[in-house]
Design an enzyme around this catalytic site. Structure first.
Site, PDB file in Angstrom:
ATOM      1  N   THR A   1       0.830  -1.215   0.000  1.00  0.00           N
ATOM      2  CA  THR A   1       0.000   0.000   0.000  1.00  0.00           C
ATOM      3  C   THR A   1       0.860   1.259   0.000  1.00  0.00           C
ATOM      4  OG1 THR A   1      -0.055  -0.233   2.390  1.00  0.00           O
ATOM      5  CG2 THR A   1      -2.008  -0.980   1.189  1.00  0.00           C
ATOM      6  N   ASP A   2       2.108   1.136   0.468  1.00  0.00           N
ATOM      7  CA  ASP A   2       2.864   2.382   0.718  1.00  0.00           C
ATOM      8  C   ASP A   2       3.113   3.188  -0.556  1.00  0.00           C
ATOM      9  OD1 ASP A   2       4.866   0.589  -0.131  1.00  0.00           O
ATOM     10  OD2 ASP A   2       6.276   1.056   1.496  1.00  0.00           O
TER      11      ASP A   2
ATOM     12  N   GLY B   1      18.743 -11.380   5.170  1.00  0.00           N
ATOM     13  CA  GLY B   1      17.623 -11.843   4.341  1.00  0.00           C
ATOM     14  C   GLY B   1      16.442 -12.352   5.146  1.00  0.00           C
TER      15      GLY B   1
ATOM     16  N   SER C   1      13.909  -6.139   6.591  1.00  0.00           N
ATOM     17  CA  SER C   1      14.435  -4.899   6.029  1.00  0.00           C
ATOM     18  C   SER C   1      15.727  -4.400   6.675  1.00  0.00           C
ATOM     19  CB  SER C   1      13.382  -3.791   6.051  1.00  0.00           C
ATOM     20  OG  SER C   1      13.778  -2.816   5.118  1.00  0.00           O
TER      21      SER C   1
ATOM     22  N   GLU D   1      17.228   4.264  -1.616  1.00  0.00           N
ATOM     23  CA  GLU D   1      16.722   2.979  -2.112  1.00  0.00           C
ATOM     24  C   GLU D   1      16.135   3.156  -3.530  1.00  0.00           C
ATOM     25  OE1 GLU D   1      16.421   0.368   0.552  1.00  0.00           O
ATOM     26  OE2 GLU D   1      16.118  -1.044  -1.087  1.00  0.00           O
TER      27      GLU D   1
ATOM     28  N   ASP E   1       9.378   0.789   5.161  1.00  0.00           N
ATOM     29  CA  ASP E   1      10.525   0.244   5.904  1.00  0.00           C
ATOM     30  C   ASP E   1      11.281   1.343   6.641  1.00  0.00           C
ATOM     31  OD1 ASP E   1       9.709  -1.972   4.489  1.00  0.00           O
ATOM     32  OD2 ASP E   1      11.388  -1.960   3.095  1.00  0.00           O
TER      33      ASP E   1
HETATM   34  C1  GLA Z   1       9.053  -3.909   0.754  1.00  0.00           C
HETATM   35  C2  GLA Z   1       9.221  -2.439   0.401  1.00  0.00           C
HETATM   36  C3  GLA Z   1       8.191  -1.590   1.135  1.00  0.00           C
HETATM   37  C4  GLA Z   1       6.784  -2.121   0.913  1.00  0.00           C
HETATM   38  C5  GLA Z   1       6.718  -3.622   1.174  1.00  0.00           C
HETATM   39  C6  GLA Z   1       5.401  -4.223   0.795  1.00  0.00           C
HETATM   40  O1  GLA Z   1       9.348  -4.118   2.107  1.00  0.00           O
HETATM   41  O2  GLA Z   1      10.519  -2.006   0.712  1.00  0.00           O
HETATM   42  O3  GLA Z   1       8.293  -0.238   0.713  1.00  0.00           O
HETATM   43  O4  GLA Z   1       6.318  -1.805  -0.374  1.00  0.00           O
HETATM   44  O5  GLA Z   1       7.740  -4.323   0.469  1.00  0.00           O
HETATM   45  O6  GLA Z   1       4.368  -3.691   1.547  1.00  0.00           O
END
Ligand code: GLA
Length: 383
Positions: free
Chosen positions: A34-35, A121, A125, A159, A171
């Protein structure tokens, strides 16, 4: 952790670090993809994360070392993306480039050492944690102060522009705003951040499938494109909608044939996730943990069916978890295409049960899952 990083730094560089910074990894609790669609999301910063120590140099060199890789020497005058085994450098170098381009004066280079307590991994994040810890450390030596939103934006920009992943603010935002025993809620359209207390006696368990989609980054970029393609079609009927998150399920249903099956399902996932974030916020405030869990499960199902960012290994983990008692809900956490599943449990769920899930997973999928029992901790900070 800071002491370990400081000792590591001193051993490599033979000087004392001037500053130390820490940034946590994150759990995506609800609100998948959604972000970057201007939507809603909730996540938790975890207690594990990345610590960096820094000192300034007298020349224009940048010397970087991590506990998992050897010393690398670069120049402040040549900040370009790296491919191959040293591509971990893109996080600190990307942040340096973003801050440099913002106008932060960097008269000399720096030494930087990094250590991590985030399993590599693990789907939590570590990249955002690395970016934010670096940004804080650079801010300290170059005298650049920023608030939490500014910090998250620097990480996201590194990023997007340097690493090349078109991610949203989740993240980095969660890593910046995290608080102990709390979820961070983000309205990604307005970049308004909120804090929601996590109910007592609930726990997070992360099951890293250790399955990585060979093309995880390009699969993520494909979804990003599909969402924007769906929006472009919807805007013909709803010109006021700036993002997919401004569309309701009823509007989507009216546009089903214009979108076609694939884009319709992608958009359903985003619209549904926003609704589920709202449902979770309401359920948390009334203490209805079963309703929270139901939304988490529905999110995974929508990933599986609509967004197709789950993989068999994640589905198996979710199914195995749902056979266990004391679990409110489970879903993939993060981008998907491999990675990790998060289980939201009562305090009665314990290591024996987690181990039973891991054993059954290995028997079914031939992969050993990494299990992490974690809790929500404080966001990025100087130590
Ligand atoms: C990864 C991306 C985030 C987000 C998620 C899914 O973690 O880095 O920005 O889009 O996937 O919600």
């Amino acid at each position: 952790m800071a002491d370990k990083t400081k000792r590591f730094f001193e051993r490599i560089f033979n000087v004392k670090p001037e500053h130390t910074a820490f940034a946590p990894g994150r759990i995506e609790f609800i609100g998948n993809h959604t972000d970057y669609n201007g939507g809603l999301v909730m996540g938790a910063a975890v207690t594990e994360g990345i610590t960096v120590c820094i000192s300034s140099r007298e020349d224009r060199a940048i010397h970087l070392v991590s506990d998992g890789a050897g010393l690398v020497k670069l120049s402040l005058d040549k900040l370009s993306p790296v491919v191959g085994p040293d591509s971990w450098l893109n996080y600190p170098v990307g942040v340096t480039k973003v801050m440099h381009d913002m106008g932060v004066e960097m008269p000399t280079g720096f030494n930087l050492a990094i250590t991590t307590t985030l399993p590599a991994g693990a789907g939590m994040s570590s990249s955002a944690a690395f970016e934010l810890a670096t940004a804080l450390a650079l801010g300290a030596i170059y005298g650049h102060r920023t608030d939490k939103v500014g910090l998250a934006r620097i990480g996201r920009q590194a990023e997007n522009d340097f690493v090349g992943l078109p991610c949203g603010i989740l993240d980095q935002g969660v890593s910046a705003f995290g608080e102990s025993d709390s979820l961070v809620s983000i309205d990604c359209e307005t970049e308004v951040f909120g804090i929601v207390t996590i109910p007592k006696d609930t726990h997070f368990w992360i099951f890293n499938s250790n399955k990585k989609h060979a093309l995880v980054d390009s699969a993520y970029a494909d979804r990003h494109e599909e969402c924007h393609a769906a929006l472009a079609i919807l805007q013909k009927t709803f010109p006021g909608a700036k993002t997919l998150s401004a569309i309701s399920q009823a509007q989507l249903d009216r546009s089903e044939s214009a979108l076609g099956d694939l884009l319709y399902r992608r958009a359903c996932h985003i619209v549904g996730e926003n609704d589920r974030v709202r449902a979770v916020e309401a359920a948390l405030s009334s203490g209805d943990l079963l309703a929270v869990g139901a939304a988490l499960n529905a999110s995974h199902e929508s990933s599986r069916v609509n967004f197709e960012n789950s993989v068999e290994q994640l589905d198996v983990l979710v199914e195995l978890l749902m056979e266990q008692p004391h679990i409110y809900g489970a879903r993939l956490t993060g981008g998907g295409f491999g990675g990790a599943v998060m289980a939201f449990t009562s305090s009665k769920f314990g290591s024996d049960q987690a181990q039973a899930v891991a054993t059954a997973y290995e028997a079914k999928c031939g992969l050993a899952a990494t299990v992490i029992h974690t809790r929500a901790g404080q966001g990025a900070r100087r130590l």
